[in-house]
Design a protein around this motif. Sequence first.
Motif, PDB file in Angstrom:
ATOM      1  N   ILE A 136       0.837  -1.201   0.000  1.00 45.03           N
ATOM      2  CA  ILE A 136       0.000   0.000   0.000  1.00 45.03           C
ATOM      3  C   ILE A 136       0.869   1.248   0.000  1.00 45.03           C
ATOM      4  O   ILE A 136       0.640   2.188  -0.772  1.00 45.03           O
ATOM      5  N   LEU A 137       1.884   1.262   0.849  1.00 39.89           N
ATOM      6  CA  LEU A 137       2.770   2.431   0.907  1.00 39.89           C
ATOM      7  C   LEU A 137       3.534   2.617  -0.395  1.00 39.89           C
ATOM      8  O   LEU A 137       3.761   3.743  -0.833  1.00 39.89           O
ATOM      9  N   THR A 138       3.929   1.520  -1.020  1.00 41.15           N
ATOM     10  CA  THR A 138       4.627   1.624  -2.304  1.00 41.15           C
ATOM     11  C   THR A 138       3.728   2.259  -3.352  1.00 41.15           C
ATOM     12  O   THR A 138       4.146   3.159  -4.078  1.00 41.15           O
ATOM     13  N   VAL A 139       2.497   1.805  -3.434  1.00 42.77           N
ATOM     14  CA  VAL A 139       1.567   2.345  -4.423  1.00 42.77           C
ATOM     15  C   VAL A 139       1.322   3.832  -4.187  1.00 42.77           C
ATOM     16  O   VAL A 139       1.310   4.630  -5.127  1.00 42.77           O
ATOM     17  N   PHE A 140       1.158   4.228  -2.936  1.00 41.94           N
ATOM     18  CA  PHE A 140       0.810   5.616  -2.654  1.00 41.94           C
ATOM     19  C   PHE A 140       2.016   6.559  -2.683  1.00 41.94           C
ATOM     20  O   PHE A 140       1.831   7.765  -2.766  1.00 41.94           O
ATOM     21  N   THR A 141       3.241   6.042  -2.604  1.00 45.32           N
ATOM     22  CA  THR A 141       4.399   6.936  -2.691  1.00 45.32           C
ATOM     23  C   THR A 141       4.763   7.250  -4.140  1.00 45.32           C
ATOM     24  O   THR A 141       5.472   8.221  -4.389  1.00 45.32           O
ATOM     25  N   TYR A 142       4.295   6.455  -5.075  1.00 48.12           N
ATOM     26  CA  TYR A 142       4.522   6.736  -6.492  1.00 48.12           C
ATOM     27  C   TYR A 142       3.354   7.545  -7.054  1.00 48.12           C
ATOM     28  O   TYR A 142       2.243   7.482  -6.527  1.00 48.12           O
ATOM     29  N   ALA A 143       3.608   8.268  -8.107  1.00 52.07           N
ATOM     30  CA  ALA A 143       2.552   9.009  -8.799  1.00 52.07           C
ATOM     31  C   ALA A 143       1.879   8.059  -9.781  1.00 52.07           C
ATOM     32  O   ALA A 143       2.021   8.180 -10.993  1.00 52.07           O
ATOM     33  N   TRP A 144       1.156   7.091  -9.238  1.00 50.73           N
ATOM     34  CA  TRP A 144       0.505   6.064 -10.037  1.00 50.73           C
ATOM     35  C   TRP A 144      -1.001   6.200  -9.940  1.00 50.73           C
ATOM     36  O   TRP A 144      -1.554   6.643  -8.939  1.00 50.73           O
ATOM     37  N   THR A 145      -1.686   5.720 -10.951  1.00 48.63           N
ATOM     38  CA  THR A 145      -3.134   5.776 -10.986  1.00 48.63           C
ATOM     39  C   THR A 145      -3.782   4.865  -9.937  1.00 48.63           C
ATOM     40  O   THR A 145      -4.932   5.076  -9.559  1.00 48.63           O
ATOM     41  N   GLU A 146      -3.036   3.880  -9.447  1.00 45.60           N
ATOM     42  CA  GLU A 146      -3.585   2.979  -8.432  1.00 45.60           C
ATOM     43  C   GLU A 146      -3.930   3.715  -7.142  1.00 45.60           C
ATOM     44  O   GLU A 146      -4.792   3.285  -6.388  1.00 45.60           O
ATOM     45  N   SER A 147      -3.233   4.830  -6.872  1.00 48.98           N
ATOM     46  CA  SER A 147      -3.534   5.578  -5.650  1.00 48.98           C
ATOM     47  C   SER A 147      -4.922   6.228  -5.718  1.00 48.98           C
ATOM     48  O   SER A 147      -5.488   6.578  -4.685  1.00 48.98           O
ATOM     49  N   LEU A 148      -5.466   6.385  -6.887  1.00 46.07           N
ATOM     50  CA  LEU A 148      -6.845   6.839  -7.030  1.00 46.07           C
ATOM     51  C   LEU A 148      -7.803   5.655  -7.169  1.00 46.07           C
ATOM     52  O   LEU A 148      -8.946   5.705  -6.708  1.00 46.07           O
ATOM     53  N   PHE A 149      -7.321   4.569  -7.762  1.00 45.64           N
ATOM     54  CA  PHE A 149      -8.149   3.382  -7.967  1.00 45.64           C
ATOM     55  C   PHE A 149      -8.538   2.729  -6.634  1.00 45.64           C
ATOM     56  O   PHE A 149      -9.680   2.290  -6.467  1.00 45.64           O
ATOM     57  N   ILE A 150      -7.613   2.662  -5.692  1.00 48.23           N
ATOM     58  CA  ILE A 150      -7.884   1.967  -4.422  1.00 48.23           C
ATOM     59  C   ILE A 150      -9.039   2.606  -3.656  1.00 48.23           C
ATOM     60  O   ILE A 150      -9.968   1.899  -3.242  1.00 48.23           O
ATOM     61  N   PRO A 151      -9.065   3.937  -3.438  1.00 41.60           N
ATOM     62  CA  PRO A 151     -10.245   4.481  -2.742  1.00 41.60           C
ATOM     63  C   PRO A 151     -11.539   4.333  -3.543  1.00 41.60           C
ATOM     64  O   PRO A 151     -12.601   4.120  -2.956  1.00 41.60           O
ATOM     65  N   LEU A 152     -11.457   4.405  -4.876  1.00 39.07           N
ATOM     66  CA  LEU A 152     -12.664   4.195  -5.679  1.00 39.07           C
ATOM     67  C   LEU A 152     -13.164   2.756  -5.564  1.00 39.07           C
ATOM     68  O   LEU A 152     -14.370   2.518  -5.496  1.00 39.07           O
ATOM     69  N   LEU A 153     -12.232   1.811  -5.526  1.00 37.73           N
ATOM     70  CA  LEU A 153     -12.613   0.411  -5.349  1.00 37.73           C
ATOM     71  C   LEU A 153     -13.238   0.178  -3.968  1.00 37.73           C
ATOM     72  O   LEU A 153     -14.256  -0.505  -3.842  1.00 37.73           O
ATOM     73  N   LEU A 154     -12.645   0.770  -2.936  1.00 40.25           N
ATOM     74  CA  LEU A 154     -13.203   0.632  -1.589  1.00 40.25           C
ATOM     75  C   LEU A 154     -14.574   1.288  -1.491  1.00 40.25           C
ATOM     76  O   LEU A 154     -15.477   0.766  -0.825  1.00 40.25           O
ATOM     77  N   PHE A 155     -14.750   2.424  -2.172  1.00 38.57           N
ATOM     78  CA  PHE A 155     -16.058   3.068  -2.194  1.00 38.57           C
ATOM     79  C   PHE A 155     -17.081   2.189  -2.896  1.00 38.57           C
ATOM     80  O   PHE A 155     -18.234   2.077  -2.469  1.00 38.57           O
ATOM     81  N   SER A 156     -16.669   1.538  -3.964  1.00 36.68           N
ATOM     82  CA  SER A 156     -17.549   0.613  -4.673  1.00 36.68           C
ATOM     83  C   SER A 156     -17.944  -0.559  -3.766  1.00 36.68           C
ATOM     84  O   SER A 156     -19.105  -0.985  -3.756  1.00 36.68           O
ATOM     85  N   CYS A 157     -16.982  -1.074  -3.007  1.00 40.74           N
ATOM     86  CA  CYS A 157     -17.285  -2.161  -2.059  1.00 40.74           C
ATOM     87  C   CYS A 157     -18.264  -1.688  -0.991  1.00 40.74           C
ATOM     88  O   CYS A 157     -19.186  -2.418  -0.612  1.00 40.74           O
ATOM     89  N   TRP A 158     -18.073  -0.461  -0.503  1.00 40.46           N
ATOM     90  CA  TRP A 158     -18.977   0.083   0.508  1.00 40.46           C
ATOM     91  C   TRP A 158     -20.383   0.221  -0.072  1.00 40.46           C
ATOM     92  O   TRP A 158     -21.365  -0.115   0.589  1.00 40.46           O
ATOM     93  N   CYS A 159     -20.472   0.727  -1.316  1.00 36.56           N
ATOM     94  CA  CYS A 159     -21.785   0.850  -1.961  1.00 36.56           C
ATOM     95  C   CYS A 159     -22.445  -0.519  -2.125  1.00 36.56           C
ATOM     96  O   CYS A 159     -23.643  -0.663  -1.897  1.00 36.56           O
ATOM     97  N   SER A 160     -21.663  -1.517  -2.502  1.00 34.62           N
ATOM     98  CA  SER A 160     -22.212  -2.880  -2.641  1.00 34.62           C
ATOM     99  C   SER A 160     -22.722  -3.399  -1.313  1.00 34.62           C
ATOM    100  O   SER A 160     -23.811  -3.992  -1.247  1.00 34.62           O
ATOM    101  N   LEU A 161     -21.960  -3.169  -0.253  1.00 34.05           N
ATOM    102  CA  LEU A 161     -22.387  -3.606   1.076  1.00 34.05           C
ATOM    103  C   LEU A 161     -23.654  -2.890   1.503  1.00 34.05           C
ATOM    104  O   LEU A 161     -24.558  -3.501   2.082  1.00 34.05           O
ATOM    105  N   ARG A 162     -23.737  -1.609   1.203  1.00 39.78           N
ATOM    106  CA  ARG A 162     -24.947  -0.847   1.532  1.00 39.78           C
ATOM    107  C   ARG A 162     -26.155  -1.373   0.747  1.00 39.78           C
ATOM    108  O   ARG A 162     -27.259  -1.426   1.270  1.00 39.78           O
ATOM    109  N   CYS A 163     -25.946  -1.752  -0.508  1.00 36.75           N
ATOM    110  CA  CYS A 163     -27.044  -2.300  -1.309  1.00 36.75           C
ATOM    111  C   CYS A 163     -27.556  -3.600  -0.708  1.00 36.75           C
ATOM    112  O   CYS A 163     -28.759  -3.840  -0.654  1.00 36.75           O
ATOM    113  N   ILE A 164     -26.629  -4.424  -0.261  1.00 34.88           N
ATOM    114  CA  ILE A 164     -27.026  -5.691   0.352  1.00 34.88           C
ATOM    115  C   ILE A 164     -27.769  -5.438   1.655  1.00 34.88           C
ATOM    116  O   ILE A 164     -28.784  -6.079   1.935  1.00 34.88           O
TER     117      ILE A 164
END
Length: 183
Positions: A136-164
């Motif tokens: 996680i620290l490696t991904v967030f210390t680089y200027a990579w798109t994954e540092s934006l993908f991870i919170p979006l993925l977690l938000f998607s998981c939260w939305c899925s859990l809320r739907c259930i």
Amino acid sequence: MNTRQLTELILSFLIVVVIASVLMIKLTPFGAATSPDSISYLEAAQNIRAGNGVVLTNYRIDADNQYVPLTVWPPLYPIVLSLFTASGKLGVFAASQMAIITLSISGLLMLVLLRQVVGNYLAVSATLLFLIASPILTVFTYAWTESLFIPLLLFSCWCSLRCIETSYTKQVKKQAIYLFLLA
């Protein structure tokens, strides 16, 4: 939610944000680390900020155009990164500031997700382990798109859990729209 639970939640949020901020400030004192991909992201963000659009500079000698569209990498990261370069900062410093925010959001979303499943104390412990994990620290210390993908993925998981949890109420439509936009 009673006062004690609310206090624990706010304190947990503050702990996560402070730890994420301190980690990123200490790990990126000279700005975000770069790789060939991140150089392209930083250049695209600079071009967006300059009003040229989501493009990269065309370095071919026989080029007809000065710019070429950014088609190899996802465009959302440079678009969001361009918002952080507004004050004239170098791209690597803007990327590290963005990483502080996205790591904090990732930690908060991880905490919220885990609190619903395993309870508060275990959720805080697991979130702290998530924040200090080497990948996680490696991904967030680089200027990579994954540092934006991870919170979006977690938000998607939260939305899925809320739907259930809501099981087809009016909120399900709103949550489904969020999931559709994230896809």
